[in-house]
Design an enzyme around this catalytic site. Sequence first.
Site, PDB file in Angstrom:
ATOM      1  N   THR A   1      25.058 -57.802  22.080  1.00 20.49           N
ATOM      2  CA  THR A   1      23.738 -58.201  21.628  1.00 20.49           C
ATOM      3  C   THR A   1      23.698 -59.677  21.229  1.00 20.49           C
ATOM      4  O   THR A   1      24.730 -60.244  20.839  1.00 20.49           O
ATOM      5  CB  THR A   1      23.336 -57.342  20.403  1.00 20.49           C
ATOM      6  N   ASP A   2      22.500 -60.263  21.269  1.00 20.93           N
ATOM      7  CA  ASP A   2      22.354 -61.655  20.812  1.00 20.93           C
ATOM      8  C   ASP A   2      22.611 -61.786  19.311  1.00 20.93           C
ATOM      9  O   ASP A   2      22.851 -62.884  18.807  1.00 20.93           O
ATOM     10  CB  ASP A   2      20.951 -62.205  21.163  1.00 20.93           C
ATOM     11  N   GLU A   3      22.566 -60.641  18.586  1.00 23.34           N
ATOM     12  CA  GLU A   3      22.717 -60.716  17.131  1.00 23.34           C
ATOM     13  C   GLU A   3      24.113 -61.177  16.713  1.00 23.34           C
ATOM     14  O   GLU A   3      24.305 -61.576  15.563  1.00 23.34           O
ATOM     15  CB  GLU A   3      22.388 -59.370  16.488  1.00 23.34           C
TER      16      GLU A   3
ATOM     17  N   TYR B   1      25.447 -54.357  11.223  1.00 23.52           N
ATOM     18  CA  TYR B   1      25.336 -53.990  12.645  1.00 23.52           C
ATOM     19  C   TYR B   1      25.897 -55.109  13.518  1.00 23.52           C
ATOM     20  O   TYR B   1      26.739 -54.879  14.399  1.00 23.52           O
ATOM     21  CB  TYR B   1      23.872 -53.718  13.012  1.00 23.52           C
TER      22      TYR B   1
ATOM     23  N   LYS C   1      29.175 -55.271  16.144  1.00 22.52           N
ATOM     24  CA  LYS C   1      29.097 -55.601  17.581  1.00 22.52           C
ATOM     25  C   LYS C   1      29.993 -56.812  17.892  1.00 22.52           C
ATOM     26  O   LYS C   1      30.647 -56.861  18.942  1.00 22.52           O
ATOM     27  CB  LYS C   1      27.654 -55.882  17.996  1.00 22.52           C
TER      28      LYS C   1
HETATM   29  P1  NAD Z   1      19.945 -46.145  20.845  1.00 24.87           P
HETATM   30  O1  NAD Z   1      20.203 -46.034  19.378  1.00 24.87           O
HETATM   31  O2  NAD Z   1      18.603 -45.839  21.383  1.00 24.87           O
HETATM   32  O3  NAD Z   1      20.969 -45.180  21.621  1.00 24.87           O
HETATM   33  C1  NAD Z   1      22.320 -45.125  21.316  1.00 24.87           C
HETATM   34  C2  NAD Z   1      22.918 -43.882  22.001  1.00 24.87           C
HETATM   35  O4  NAD Z   1      24.337 -43.869  21.754  1.00 24.87           O
HETATM   36  C3  NAD Z   1      22.367 -42.542  21.456  1.00 24.87           C
HETATM   37  O5  NAD Z   1      22.083 -41.670  22.523  1.00 24.87           O
HETATM   38  C4  NAD Z   1      23.501 -42.001  20.601  1.00 24.87           C
HETATM   39  O6  NAD Z   1      23.531 -40.578  20.541  1.00 24.87           O
HETATM   40  C5  NAD Z   1      24.721 -42.562  21.309  1.00 24.87           C
HETATM   41  N1  NAD Z   1      25.883 -42.732  20.424  1.00 24.87           N
HETATM   42  C6  NAD Z   1      25.916 -43.369  19.222  1.00 24.87           C
HETATM   43  N2  NAD Z   1      27.172 -43.330  18.729  1.00 24.87           N
HETATM   44  C7  NAD Z   1      27.931 -42.645  19.628  1.00 24.87           C
HETATM   45  C8  NAD Z   1      29.303 -42.260  19.677  1.00 24.87           C
HETATM   46  N3  NAD Z   1      30.146 -42.561  18.696  1.00 24.87           N
HETATM   47  N4  NAD Z   1      29.733 -41.590  20.752  1.00 24.87           N
HETATM   48  C9  NAD Z   1      28.882 -41.255  21.773  1.00 24.87           C
HETATM   49  N5  NAD Z   1      27.583 -41.566  21.757  1.00 24.87           N
HETATM   50  C10 NAD Z   1      27.110 -42.259  20.705  1.00 24.87           C
HETATM   51  O7  NAD Z   1      20.434 -47.594  21.230  1.00 24.87           O
HETATM   52  P2  NAD Z   1      19.867 -48.610  22.352  1.00 24.87           P
HETATM   53  O8  NAD Z   1      18.773 -49.397  21.760  1.00 24.87           O
HETATM   54  O9  NAD Z   1      19.679 -47.886  23.610  1.00 24.87           O
HETATM   55  O10 NAD Z   1      21.120 -49.591  22.493  1.00 24.87           O
HETATM   56  C11 NAD Z   1      22.156 -49.325  23.441  1.00 24.87           C
HETATM   57  C12 NAD Z   1      23.194 -50.434  23.373  1.00 24.87           C
HETATM   58  O11 NAD Z   1      22.570 -51.688  23.653  1.00 24.87           O
HETATM   59  C13 NAD Z   1      23.857 -50.596  22.004  1.00 24.87           C
HETATM   60  O12 NAD Z   1      25.201 -50.896  22.218  1.00 24.87           O
HETATM   61  C14 NAD Z   1      23.131 -51.784  21.386  1.00 24.87           C
HETATM   62  O13 NAD Z   1      23.987 -52.468  20.492  1.00 24.87           O
HETATM   63  C15 NAD Z   1      22.844 -52.625  22.617  1.00 24.87           C
HETATM   64  N6  NAD Z   1      21.675 -53.517  22.549  1.00 24.87           N
HETATM   65  C16 NAD Z   1      20.445 -53.008  22.192  1.00 24.87           C
HETATM   66  C17 NAD Z   1      19.338 -53.856  22.216  1.00 24.87           C
HETATM   67  C18 NAD Z   1      17.961 -53.350  21.861  1.00 24.87           C
HETATM   68  O14 NAD Z   1      17.034 -54.151  21.774  1.00 24.87           O
HETATM   69  N7  NAD Z   1      17.740 -52.068  21.649  1.00 24.87           N
HETATM   70  C19 NAD Z   1      19.483 -55.208  22.585  1.00 24.87           C
HETATM   71  C20 NAD Z   1      20.760 -55.681  22.928  1.00 24.87           C
HETATM   72  C21 NAD Z   1      21.849 -54.813  22.915  1.00 24.87           C
HETATM   73  O1  DAU Z   2      18.288 -58.662  19.329  1.00 25.64           O
HETATM   74  C1  DAU Z   2      18.853 -57.507  19.846  1.00 25.64           C
HETATM   75  C2  DAU Z   2      18.761 -56.398  18.822  1.00 25.64           C
HETATM   76  O2  DAU Z   2      17.378 -56.031  18.750  1.00 25.64           O
HETATM   77  C3  DAU Z   2      19.615 -55.182  19.150  1.00 25.64           C
HETATM   78  O3  DAU Z   2      20.963 -55.549  19.164  1.00 25.64           O
HETATM   79  C4  DAU Z   2      19.365 -54.055  18.133  1.00 25.64           C
HETATM   80  O4  DAU Z   2      20.079 -52.894  18.515  1.00 25.64           O
HETATM   81  C5  DAU Z   2      17.878 -53.745  18.117  1.00 25.64           C
HETATM   82  O5  DAU Z   2      17.607 -52.771  17.129  1.00 25.64           O
HETATM   83  C6  DAU Z   2      17.059 -55.010  17.829  1.00 25.64           C
HETATM   84  O6  DAU Z   2      17.297 -55.468  16.474  1.00 25.64           O
HETATM   85  P1  DAU Z   2      16.108 -56.049  15.551  1.00 25.64           P
HETATM   86  O7  DAU Z   2      16.529 -55.924  14.147  1.00 25.64           O
HETATM   87  O8  DAU Z   2      15.648 -57.377  16.034  1.00 25.64           O
HETATM   88  O9  DAU Z   2      14.949 -54.978  15.939  1.00 25.64           O
HETATM   89  P2  DAU Z   2      13.878 -54.205  15.032  1.00 25.64           P
HETATM   90  O10 DAU Z   2      12.970 -53.513  15.985  1.00 25.64           O
HETATM   91  O11 DAU Z   2      14.505 -53.413  13.944  1.00 25.64           O
HETATM   92  O12 DAU Z   2      13.083 -55.407  14.350  1.00 25.64           O
HETATM   93  C7  DAU Z   2      12.424 -56.399  15.127  1.00 25.64           C
HETATM   94  C8  DAU Z   2      11.791 -57.389  14.151  1.00 25.64           C
HETATM   95  O13 DAU Z   2      10.730 -56.725  13.434  1.00 25.64           O
HETATM   96  C9  DAU Z   2      12.738 -57.904  13.079  1.00 25.64           C
HETATM   97  O14 DAU Z   2      12.448 -59.259  12.806  1.00 25.64           O
HETATM   98  C10 DAU Z   2      12.440 -57.049  11.852  1.00 25.64           C
HETATM   99  C11 DAU Z   2      10.962 -56.759  12.018  1.00 25.64           C
HETATM  100  N1  DAU Z   2      10.522 -55.453  11.466  1.00 25.64           N
HETATM  101  C12 DAU Z   2      11.168 -54.338  11.902  1.00 25.64           C
HETATM  102  C13 DAU Z   2      10.814 -53.095  11.419  1.00 25.64           C
HETATM  103  C14 DAU Z   2      11.543 -51.856  11.876  1.00 25.64           C
HETATM  104  C15 DAU Z   2       9.455 -55.383  10.581  1.00 25.64           C
HETATM  105  O15 DAU Z   2       8.845 -56.401  10.213  1.00 25.64           O
HETATM  106  N2  DAU Z   2       9.097 -54.152  10.105  1.00 25.64           N
HETATM  107  C16 DAU Z   2       9.735 -53.006  10.476  1.00 25.64           C
HETATM  108  O16 DAU Z   2       9.362 -51.916   9.980  1.00 25.64           O
END
Ligand code: NAD
Ligand code: DAU
Length: 340
Positions: free
Chosen positions: A127-129, A155, A159
């Site tokens: 992730t970019d985080e 988190y 990562k």
């Molecule tokens: P999500 O939370 O929707 O899904 C995660 C999945 O992983 C779930 O199905 C969960 O059951 C499974 N899981 C969790 N822990 C596990 C374990 N120990 N063993 C087996 N399965 C397990 O997450 P997402 O948003 O789809 O993110 C997927 C990946 O992409 C993550 O690695 C996250 O860090 C990365 N990522 C997410 C974003 C985003 O914006 N959502 C952006 C960049 C990177």
């Molecule tokens: O940047 C990539 C990441 O994006 C992934 O690695 C993470 O898995 C994914 O969850 C996401 O993280 P963020 O923290 O950026 O996403 P979130 O949707 O939780 O929040 C997006 C922005 O909105 C952040 O600045 C916090 C704000 N926010 C979020 C929630 C849930 C609010 O203001 N109110 C809220 O209730």
Amino acid sequence: MRLLVTGGCGFIGGNFIRMILRARSDVVVCNMDKLSYAGNTAHMQDMERAYPGRYFFERADIADAAAAREILRTHKIEALVNFAAESHVDRSIEDATPFLRSNVQGVVVLLKAALDAGIKRFVQISTDEVYGSLPLEAKDASFREDSPLSPNSPYAASKASADLFCRSFFKTYDLPLVITRCSNNYGPYQFPEKLIPLMFFRAMRGESLPLYGDGLNVRDWIHVEDHCRGVLLALEKGRAGAIYNFGGGAERGNLHVVREILKFCGRDESLIRPVKDRPGHDRRYAMDYGLAARELGFSPSCCFEEGLRRTLVWYRENQAWVDDVASGDYLSDIRKRYGE
Ligand code: NAD
Ligand code: DAU
């Protein structure tokens, strides 16, 4: 190719499995997912019917070494894409422990199992985080693959730790490994604790929208299909040892995103409720994905406002999926978080 996809019952992993089964007729997928609160089989059950003999599901934890070894062996796995993770920043602030187990220990278990099984390609979804935060004022600044790791939330720290273990397995053992780092995804099947689906469902019900701090934090939004295309490119064409950034080229402030959602729902801005800021809240993310463009031919194709509209239409038309994932526990967790 026989591919293990972990975390395939989650948001991005599920979208990736759908895409690769459709796009590559010679790929067989085993989905390994422990079904955490964010994992949902409802939207993956049709895969077994749609792709007989090409889609398998194994319920298992990636931190379980015996299970990982057994799955790699019985499914004769050749390549692996690891999406499995605890993914929500707010939950990591409440309790970092599950993040250590799934995002760090789980990755080390998979790396070791992949090495022992002679896997030909390992893609770690990061992730970019991991890069930390950019100031709002430095408009031209963006993260590159050689930007320092500077994670701010538990988190992000988990990562970044996983990325370092991946690097060490490439350097020490030549494990053919690629790391991809992507910005904020949006699209169908996102668990409704993340900003876009959360705000949409609350707005539809006429509930208040908890916006952290001043609402000016910026995220670089990418449609999940663009991210999945990038992951497929990294799997097929990525250079071993490389890290690739993916971004959507769509930096938007949170307040802007929330206003777009309110407009779509036909609600007014009185629903917005400013709440206490997230501790350690990253101000801005922006990705330089020039390396992925040059080496993989990656570029995002979806315009944010149009992609957001299509996503909200999808959520509106798939209320059954939402009712299925949004169990009582989920609603009480969210209400506790916002002090309701
Ligand atoms: P999500 O939370 O929707 O899904 C995660 C999945 O992983 C779930 O199905 C969960 O059951 C499974 N899981 C969790 N822990 C596990 C374990 N120990 N063993 C087996 N399965 C397990 O997450 P997402 O948003 O789809 O993110 C997927 C990946 O992409 C993550 O690695 C996250 O860090 C990365 N990522 C997410 C974003 C985003 O914006 N959502 C952006 C960049 C990177
Ligand atoms: O940047 C990539 C990441 O994006 C992934 O690695 C993470 O898995 C994914 O969850 C996401 O993280 P963020 O923290 O950026 O996403 P979130 O949707 O939780 O929040 C997006 C922005 O909105 C952040 O600045 C916090 C704000 N926010 C979020 C929630 C849930 C609010 O203001 N109110 C809220 O209730």
